[in-house]
Design a protein around this motif. Structure first.
Motif, mmCIF file in Angstrom:
data_model
loop_
_atom_site.group_PDB
_atom_site.id
_atom_site.type_symbol
_atom_site.label_atom_id
_atom_site.label_comp_id
_atom_site.label_asym_id
_atom_site.label_seq_id
_atom_site.Cartn_x
_atom_site.Cartn_y
_atom_site.Cartn_z
ATOM 1 N N GLU A 381 49.506 -28.329 -8.222
ATOM 2 C CA GLU A 381 49.170 -28.514 -6.811
ATOM 3 C C GLU A 381 47.761 -27.986 -6.575
ATOM 4 O OE1 GLU A 381 53.429 -28.448 -4.383
ATOM 5 O OE2 GLU A 381 51.907 -26.917 -4.011
ATOM 6 N N ILE A 382 46.908 -28.836 -6.040
ATOM 7 C CA ILE A 382 45.539 -28.454 -5.695
ATOM 8 C C ILE A 382 45.420 -28.541 -4.184
ATOM 9 C CG2 ILE A 382 43.097 -28.918 -6.000
ATOM 10 C CD1 ILE A 382 45.519 -30.388 -8.487
ATOM 11 N N TRP A 383 45.192 -27.389 -3.549
ATOM 12 C CA TRP A 383 45.149 -27.297 -2.075
ATOM 13 C C TRP A 383 43.756 -26.878 -1.659
ATOM 14 C CZ3 TRP A 383 43.713 -23.107 0.829
ATOM 15 C CH2 TRP A 383 44.010 -23.123 2.185
ATOM 16 N N ASP A 384 43.269 -27.439 -0.553
ATOM 17 C CA ASP A 384 42.010 -26.956 0.014
ATOM 18 C C ASP A 384 42.084 -27.035 1.528
ATOM 19 O OD1 ASP A 384 40.413 -29.378 1.180
ATOM 20 O OD2 ASP A 384 41.145 -30.116 -0.750
ATOM 21 N N ASP A 385 41.239 -26.233 2.195
ATOM 22 C CA ASP A 385 41.260 -26.176 3.666
ATOM 23 C C ASP A 385 40.146 -27.016 4.271
ATOM 24 O OD1 ASP A 385 39.035 -24.728 2.955
ATOM 25 O OD2 ASP A 385 39.481 -22.981 4.203
ATOM 26 N N GLY A 386 39.773 -28.102 3.582
ATOM 27 C CA GLY A 386 38.680 -28.942 4.047
ATOM 28 C C GLY A 386 39.061 -29.837 5.207
ATOM 29 N N ALA A 387 38.201 -30.832 5.447
ATOM 30 C CA ALA A 387 38.361 -31.696 6.619
ATOM 31 C C ALA A 387 39.462 -32.723 6.452
ATOM 32 C CB ALA A 387 37.041 -32.407 6.910
ATOM 33 N N GLY A 388 39.968 -32.923 5.249
ATOM 34 C CA GLY A 388 41.036 -33.896 5.043
ATOM 35 C C GLY A 388 40.518 -35.320 5.089
ATOM 36 N N GLY A 389 41.439 -36.265 5.290
ATOM 37 C CA GLY A 389 41.077 -37.668 5.360
ATOM 38 C C GLY A 389 40.800 -38.304 4.015
ATOM 39 N N ALA A 390 41.224 -37.667 2.913
ATOM 40 C CA ALA A 390 41.015 -38.259 1.586
ATOM 41 C C ALA A 390 41.823 -39.535 1.456
ATOM 42 C CB ALA A 390 41.409 -37.267 0.494
ATOM 43 N N ASP A 391 41.234 -40.547 0.834
ATOM 44 C CA ASP A 391 41.883 -41.849 0.711
ATOM 45 C C ASP A 391 41.549 -42.413 -0.661
ATOM 46 O OD1 ASP A 391 42.924 -44.365 0.907
ATOM 47 O OD2 ASP A 391 41.845 -44.933 2.732
ATOM 48 N N ALA A 392 42.586 -42.715 -1.428
ATOM 49 C CA ALA A 392 42.370 -43.226 -2.789
ATOM 50 C C ALA A 392 41.625 -44.554 -2.784
ATOM 51 C CB ALA A 392 43.710 -43.388 -3.502
ATOM 52 N N SER A 393 41.753 -45.330 -1.725
ATOM 53 C CA SER A 393 41.111 -46.643 -1.683
ATOM 54 C C SER A 393 39.614 -46.557 -1.451
ATOM 55 C CB SER A 393 41.751 -47.496 -0.583
ATOM 56 O OG SER A 393 41.522 -46.934 0.699
ATOM 57 N N ARG A 394 39.103 -45.366 -1.126
ATOM 58 C CA ARG A 394 37.673 -45.227 -0.853
ATOM 59 C C ARG A 394 36.898 -44.773 -2.081
ATOM 60 N NH1 ARG A 394 38.697 -42.362 4.375
ATOM 61 N NH2 ARG A 394 37.744 -40.554 3.382
ATOM 62 N N GLY A 395 37.547 -44.780 -3.246
ATOM 63 C CA GLY A 395 36.816 -44.491 -4.469
ATOM 64 C C GLY A 395 36.515 -43.028 -4.696
ATOM 65 N N THR A 396 37.408 -42.124 -4.270
ATOM 66 C CA THR A 396 37.191 -40.697 -4.481
ATOM 67 C C THR A 396 37.728 -40.225 -5.830
ATOM 68 O OG1 THR A 396 39.267 -40.233 -3.320
ATOM 69 C CG2 THR A 396 37.252 -40.202 -2.015
ATOM 70 N N GLY A 397 38.123 -41.131 -6.696
ATOM 71 C CA GLY A 397 38.590 -40.765 -8.022
ATOM 72 C C GLY A 397 40.077 -40.538 -8.115
ATOM 73 N N LEU A 398 40.785 -40.609 -6.985
ATOM 74 C CA LEU A 398 42.222 -40.324 -7.010
ATOM 75 C C LEU A 398 42.998 -41.395 -7.759
ATOM 76 C CD1 LEU A 398 42.676 -39.010 -3.369
ATOM 77 C CD2 LEU A 398 42.858 -37.683 -5.477
ATOM 78 N N GLN A 399 42.561 -42.649 -7.637
ATOM 79 C CA GLN A 399 43.264 -43.698 -8.371
ATOM 80 C C GLN A 399 43.102 -43.516 -9.871
ATOM 81 O OE1 GLN A 399 45.246 -46.267 -6.839
ATOM 82 N NE2 GLN A 399 45.923 -46.182 -8.972
ATOM 83 N N GLY A 400 41.924 -43.072 -10.284
ATOM 84 C CA GLY A 400 41.724 -42.782 -11.700
ATOM 85 C C GLY A 400 42.611 -41.648 -12.178
ATOM 86 N N LEU A 401 42.778 -40.625 -11.327
ATOM 87 C CA LEU A 401 43.683 -39.535 -11.678
ATOM 88 C C LEU A 401 45.115 -40.049 -11.795
ATOM 89 C CD1 LEU A 401 42.431 -36.548 -9.481
ATOM 90 C CD2 LEU A 401 41.860 -37.100 -11.833
ATOM 91 N N ALA A 402 45.515 -40.906 -10.858
ATOM 92 C CA ALA A 402 46.866 -41.464 -10.912
ATOM 93 C C ALA A 402 47.079 -42.267 -12.183
ATOM 94 C CB ALA A 402 47.132 -42.340 -9.678
#
Length: 432
Positions: A381-402
């Motif tokens: 589990e990776i938690w942060d107190d940032g602004a949020g709004g992360a979206d895998a479809s916007r190319g933030t690398g989450l789909q690659g992690l998946a």
């Protein structure tokens, strides 16, 4: 929390197939079921099953008789060997008949023989468990053929005769039900007719249920299980992951033993050249460029697979990532035993990419990484107190992690409402 899915394999899509059509039809609107083709399909399935079984039994009798007669010669042994193998053809017909009641694919459980030719094919089929399973199904189906014929006959003929009771009584006939029940008057005849219609409706359901149950038995014994396909896909992915890991170690070793050693030697040579009176400015520039190249190579090797991960394990490697992160990161690790190397490597790069996203995109002031075992799975589990709004479809690398996690049959879930916090949860099955 939403899941970030990796592309699905064909086997996985088959695993999500709908329930057999006959069961779904019976669970729907009764009137729609009665006027649909499903009762007729069930009748055809039950009526043709005994015909197929009878044809197979006749073929088996001919093969067995000819084999016994010709036993003194090789042809007799071959004919006797063909008796169990004949169930392969019977099963192929049964898999085709499944389409009448079950729309799902029905792949054969048989494998391709390693060599072409009749003799290798026969020997291979005799050694296959699927052949003997099909033989058992053929024998069982032959015994159940009596039920397959009797149930539709009793339902259709019995209901038809009883429903025509008013007409029969009007023509002077009478109906006998058991030793003591005789129907010979119009009121009784009409009561019997109404009851027969109701029983016919129930009988159509019973007949379809029997046919669906027989189809389910055929699927269980004659069709290659989706689970077997998934096991093969998982094994293939595990082999690919192992091959990638071996290739990674080879590249790391080549960089460490080859390019880095050559650059170190170049730096030493340039230093000696400076002692011999060469232009100090050029020597200094060359040494600076060589040192920069060496640092880049070291960073590359560290990015491929950090030595701390190999030497000290996942918790220490993640702690090293946390120390280098521009965002303060708290690491909580509860790992009583080290996971397999490929799982450990995948988990490390998931944490590395997630922390890089935190530093680049989140605007967080602190983060936390939790590593623990939950039964047979490694949970991150990776938690942060940032602004949020992360979206895998916007190319933030989450789909690659998946995709990286999916190689190990794992899952990645993201919770990132606007305003934060963001939580990335990863579960990777591991055996150790």
């Amino acid at each position: 929390m939403t899941a970030v899915d990796a592309p699905r394999t064909g086997a996985a899509r088959h695993g999500a197939a709908v329930r057999p059509g006959a069961w779904r039809a019976m669970a729907g609107n009764p009137l729609r079921f009665l006027i649909s083709s499903w009762p007729w399909r069930a009748l055809a399935y039950l009526a043709t099953g005994p015909l197929v079984a009878a044809a197979w039994l006749a073929a088996v009798a001919v093969l067995a008789a000819a084999g016994v007669v010709l036993t003194p010669v090789v042809a007799g042994v071959v004919l006797l060997a063909l008796v169990p193998v004949s169930a392969v053809g019977y099963a192929a017909v049964e898999r085709r008949r499944l389409r009448w009641l079950d729309p799902r694919p029905a792949p054969t459980p048989h494998r391709e023989p390693p060599r072409p030719g009749p003799r290798p094919w026969l020997g291979f089929r005799l050694r296959e468990a699927a052949t003997w399973r099909e033989l058992g199904y053929a024998l069982l189906s032959s015994l159940l053929a009596v039920v397959d014929l009797a149930v539709p006959f009793v339902i259709i003929v019995g209901s038809t005769v009883s429903a025509s009771a008013p007409w029969l009584v009007d023509h002077g006939d009478q109906l006998q039900y058991g030793p003591s029940v005789t129907v010979d008057r119009p009121p009784e005849a009409w009561a019997v007719a109404v009851t027969a219609v109701l029983l016919l409706v129930a009988g159509l359901y019973a007949m379809t249920a029997l046919a669906a149950a027989r189809a389910a038995l055929a699927r269980a014994l004659l069709v290659r299980a989706v689970e077997e396909e998934l096991v093969e896909v998982r094994a293939s992915r595990a082999r690919m992951a192992g091959a990638f890991e071996a290739e990674r170690r080879r590249i790391e070793r080549d960089l460490h033993d080859g390019a880095q050693q050559r650059l170190t030697g170049l730096i030493m040579t340039l230093g000696l050249a400076g002692l011999d009176g060469a232009d100090p400015a050029l020597i200094g520039k060359g040494r600076a460029e060589a040192r920069a190249a060496l640092e880049e190579l070291r960073d590359l090797v560290r990015g491929i697979h950090p030595s701390v991960l190999t030497d000290r394990g996942l918790a220490a490697a993640v702690a090293s990532l946390a120390e280098r992160s521009p965002v303060p990161v708290e690491v909580r690790a509860d790992l009583p035993a080290r996971p397999p190397e490929s799982v450990e490597s995948a988990a490390y790069f998931v944490v590395a990419e997630a922390l890089a996203n935190v530093a680049k995109h989140s605007g967080a002031t602190r983060a936390r990484v939790t590593l623990r075992r939950a039964g047979p799975a490694l949970v991150l589990e990776i938690w942060d107190d940032g602004a949020g709004g992360a979206d895998a479809s916007r190319g933030t690398g989450l789909q690659g992690l998946a995709d990286r996690v999916a190689v190990h049959d794992g899952s990645l879930r993201l919770s990132s409402p606007h305003g934060g916090p963001t939580i990335v949860r990863v579960e990777i099955p591991c055996a150790s």
